[in-house]
Design a protein around this motif. Structure first.
Motif, PDB file in Angstrom:
ATOM      1  N   LEU A  14      -9.336 -45.090  46.729  1.00  0.00           N
ATOM      2  CA  LEU A  14      -8.367 -44.743  47.781  1.00  0.00           C
ATOM      3  C   LEU A  14      -7.037 -45.432  47.507  1.00  0.00           C
ATOM      4  N   PHE A  15      -7.094 -46.717  47.193  1.00  0.00           N
ATOM      5  CA  PHE A  15      -5.876 -47.453  46.866  1.00  0.00           C
ATOM      6  C   PHE A  15      -5.217 -46.871  45.618  1.00  0.00           C
ATOM      7  N   LEU A  16      -6.018 -46.617  44.588  1.00  0.00           N
ATOM      8  CA  LEU A  16      -5.463 -46.103  43.334  1.00  0.00           C
ATOM      9  C   LEU A  16      -4.803 -44.737  43.525  1.00  0.00           C
ATOM     10  N   GLY A  17      -5.338 -43.934  44.437  1.00  0.00           N
ATOM     11  CA  GLY A  17      -4.712 -42.642  44.722  1.00  0.00           C
ATOM     12  C   GLY A  17      -3.315 -42.793  45.292  1.00  0.00           C
ATOM     13  N   MET A  18      -3.076 -43.867  46.041  1.00  0.00           N
ATOM     14  CA  MET A  18      -1.750 -44.121  46.630  1.00  0.00           C
ATOM     15  C   MET A  18      -0.879 -45.006  45.753  1.00  0.00           C
ATOM     16  N   SER A  19      -1.430 -45.495  44.650  1.00  0.00           N
ATOM     17  CA  SER A  19      -0.714 -46.471  43.822  1.00  0.00           C
ATOM     18  C   SER A  19       0.339 -45.845  42.920  1.00  0.00           C
ATOM     19  N   GLY A  20       0.245 -44.555  42.700  1.00  0.00           N
ATOM     20  CA  GLY A  20       1.181 -43.922  41.785  1.00  0.00           C
ATOM     21  C   GLY A  20       0.681 -43.891  40.346  1.00  0.00           C
ATOM     22  N   ILE A  21      -0.524 -44.378  40.093  1.00  0.00           N
ATOM     23  CA  ILE A  21      -1.077 -44.302  38.746  1.00  0.00           C
ATOM     24  C   ILE A  21      -1.154 -42.822  38.345  1.00  0.00           C
ATOM     25  N   PRO A  22      -0.745 -42.463  37.147  1.00  0.00           N
ATOM     26  CA  PRO A  22      -0.822 -41.053  36.744  1.00  0.00           C
ATOM     27  C   PRO A  22      -2.263 -40.533  36.830  1.00  0.00           C
ATOM     28  N   PHE A  51      -2.271 -40.388  56.382  1.00  0.00           N
ATOM     29  CA  PHE A  51      -3.256 -41.058  57.219  1.00  0.00           C
ATOM     30  C   PHE A  51      -2.742 -42.433  57.638  1.00  0.00           C
ATOM     31  N   LEU A  52      -2.174 -43.166  56.690  1.00  0.00           N
ATOM     32  CA  LEU A  52      -1.680 -44.512  56.984  1.00  0.00           C
ATOM     33  C   LEU A  52      -0.451 -44.515  57.884  1.00  0.00           C
ATOM     34  N   ALA A  53       0.180 -43.359  58.072  1.00  0.00           N
ATOM     35  CA  ALA A  53       1.331 -43.277  58.971  1.00  0.00           C
ATOM     36  C   ALA A  53       0.943 -43.713  60.383  1.00  0.00           C
ATOM     37  N   ARG A  54      -0.307 -43.563  60.728  1.00  0.00           N
ATOM     38  CA  ARG A  54      -0.801 -43.988  62.049  1.00  0.00           C
ATOM     39  C   ARG A  54      -0.899 -45.505  62.158  1.00  0.00           C
ATOM     40  N   PHE A  55      -0.880 -46.167  61.012  1.00  0.00           N
ATOM     41  CA  PHE A  55      -1.036 -47.621  60.963  1.00  0.00           C
ATOM     42  C   PHE A  55       0.121 -48.217  60.157  1.00  0.00           C
ATOM     43  N   PRO A  56       1.283 -48.360  60.797  1.00  0.00           N
ATOM     44  CA  PRO A  56       2.490 -48.778  60.057  1.00  0.00           C
ATOM     45  C   PRO A  56       2.341 -50.078  59.274  1.00  0.00           C
ATOM     46  N   GLU A  57       1.646 -51.066  59.824  1.00  0.00           N
ATOM     47  CA  GLU A  57       1.476 -52.344  59.127  1.00  0.00           C
ATOM     48  C   GLU A  57       0.633 -52.157  57.863  1.00  0.00           C
ATOM     49  N   ALA A  58      -0.457 -51.394  57.978  1.00  0.00           N
ATOM     50  CA  ALA A  58      -1.313 -51.132  56.816  1.00  0.00           C
ATOM     51  C   ALA A  58      -0.549 -50.325  55.771  1.00  0.00           C
ATOM     52  N   ARG A  59       0.228 -49.350  56.227  1.00  0.00           N
ATOM     53  CA  ARG A  59       1.010 -48.526  55.288  1.00  0.00           C
ATOM     54  C   ARG A  59       2.001 -49.396  54.520  1.00  0.00           C
ATOM     55  N   ARG A  60       2.656 -50.312  55.225  1.00  0.00           N
ATOM     56  CA  ARG A  60       3.618 -51.203  54.577  1.00  0.00           C
ATOM     57  C   ARG A  60       2.922 -52.080  53.534  1.00  0.00           C
ATOM     58  N   LYS A  61       1.765 -52.623  53.886  1.00  0.00           N
ATOM     59  CA  LYS A  61       1.036 -53.486  52.958  1.00  0.00           C
ATOM     60  C   LYS A  61       0.565 -52.715  51.727  1.00  0.00           C
ATOM     61  N   VAL A  62       0.038 -51.518  51.941  1.00  0.00           N
ATOM     62  CA  VAL A  62      -0.425 -50.698  50.804  1.00  0.00           C
ATOM     63  C   VAL A  62       0.749 -50.329  49.902  1.00  0.00           C
ATOM     64  N   ALA A  63       1.866 -49.938  50.503  1.00  0.00           N
ATOM     65  CA  ALA A  63       3.043 -49.576  49.706  1.00  0.00           C
ATOM     66  C   ALA A  63       3.544 -50.775  48.904  1.00  0.00           C
ATOM     67  N   ALA A  64       3.567 -51.958  49.515  1.00  0.00           N
ATOM     68  CA  ALA A  64       4.023 -53.167  48.804  1.00  0.00           C
ATOM     69  C   ALA A  64       3.074 -53.513  47.663  1.00  0.00           C
ATOM     70  N   MET A  65       1.766 -53.433  47.926  1.00  0.00           N
ATOM     71  CA  MET A  65       0.793 -53.749  46.880  1.00  0.00           C
ATOM     72  C   MET A  65       0.877 -52.726  45.745  1.00  0.00           C
ATOM     73  N   ALA A  66       1.041 -51.457  46.091  1.00  0.00           N
ATOM     74  CA  ALA A  66       1.155 -50.417  45.064  1.00  0.00           C
ATOM     75  C   ALA A  66       2.394 -50.647  44.210  1.00  0.00           C
ATOM     76  N   ALA A  67       3.496 -51.035  44.841  1.00  0.00           N
ATOM     77  CA  ALA A  67       4.729 -51.308  44.085  1.00  0.00           C
ATOM     78  C   ALA A  67       4.513 -52.480  43.115  1.00  0.00           C
ATOM     79  N   ARG A  68       3.838 -53.537  43.586  1.00  0.00           N
ATOM     80  CA  ARG A  68       3.557 -54.677  42.699  1.00  0.00           C
ATOM     81  C   ARG A  68       2.665 -54.256  41.535  1.00  0.00           C
ATOM     82  N   MET A  69       1.685 -53.427  41.811  1.00  0.00           N
ATOM     83  CA  MET A  69       0.773 -52.978  40.755  1.00  0.00           C
ATOM     84  C   MET A  69       1.502 -52.088  39.741  1.00  0.00           C
ATOM     85  N   ARG A  70       2.424 -51.262  40.204  1.00  0.00           N
ATOM     86  CA  ARG A  70       3.183 -50.404  39.271  1.00  0.00           C
ATOM     87  C   ARG A  70       4.043 -51.246  38.334  1.00  0.00           C
ATOM     88  N   GLU A  71       4.457 -52.435  38.799  1.00  0.00           N
ATOM     89  CA  GLU A  71       5.234 -53.340  37.948  1.00  0.00           C
ATOM     90  C   GLU A  71       4.359 -53.971  36.870  1.00  0.00           C
TER      91      GLU A  71
END
Length: 187
Positions: A122-130, A78-98
């Motif tokens: 929604l965020f947690l689903g994309m965060s990589g949390i088991p 879904f976020l592929a349609r919104f590249p800036e939002a996808r980038r921000k979510v991916a960056a935040m998820a990476a920080r949270m996984r750390e």
């Protein structure tokens, strides 16, 4: 006498019949107001705190699990349609996984952060949390949330009763408002 009159009214019958379903449906959305009012009505004897908690936990958990899995399987597409939002979510998820403790705390407590209730799963689903980790934290968070808000409503009513003597002159209006909300949700 007024409580007996309320129980015999259409609103009282609606509350008796659909009160717990209203808690279930209301907690699938935001739910704080519904659970607080239900706790208030439990103090007045119209509902039972344990059943309010059970239905609030079920409704809240179902909603959050559904959003989590929707996001887990479709979120990045879904976020592929919104590249800036996808980038921000991916960056935040990476920080949270750390910071797995912070991620776990967020998964447990997001219900208590105003405005995060529907977006957090929604965020947690994309965060990589088991998945199992989220399911367990989500269930525990739902229990803590349901207990806190239902008891807050209950003790608020108890405090008002002790200060004002009796809530008889207010309980009919509060119960009628709750019944109207039930009617709105079941229609």
């Amino acid at each position: 006498e007024q409580a007996v009159m309320f129980e015999d009214s259409a609103s009282g019958q609606l509350l008796a019949r659909y009160g717990y379903l209203a808690v279930l449906a209301g907690t699938m959305l935001e739910g704080e107001t519904i659970v607080l009012v239900a706790g208030f009505l439990a103090h007045q004897g119209y509902l039972s705190i344990p059943w309010i908690i059970v239905f609030a936990v079920i409704g809240s958990s179902i909603s959050d699990q559904g959003l989590f899995f929707l996001s887990r399987f479709k979120g990045m597409k879904f976020l592929a349609r919104f590249p800036e939002a996808r980038r921000k979510v991916a960056a935040m998820a990476a920080r949270m996984r750390e910071r797995p403790v912070a991620l776990s705390a967020f998964a447990l407590l997001f219900r208590f952060l105003y405005g995060f209730r529907n977006i957090a799963p929604l965020f947690l689903g994309m965060s990589g949390i088991p998945t199992l980790h989220f399911v367990l934290l989500n269930a525990l968070g739902a229990v803590i949330w349901a207990v806190c808000f239902s008891l807050a409503g209950y003790f608020f009513a108890a405090g008002l009763s002790s200060v004002m003597g009796t809530l008889a002159r207010y309980e009919m209006a509060i119960a009628a408002d709750f019944a109207d909300r039930v009617l709105f949700m079941v229609q």
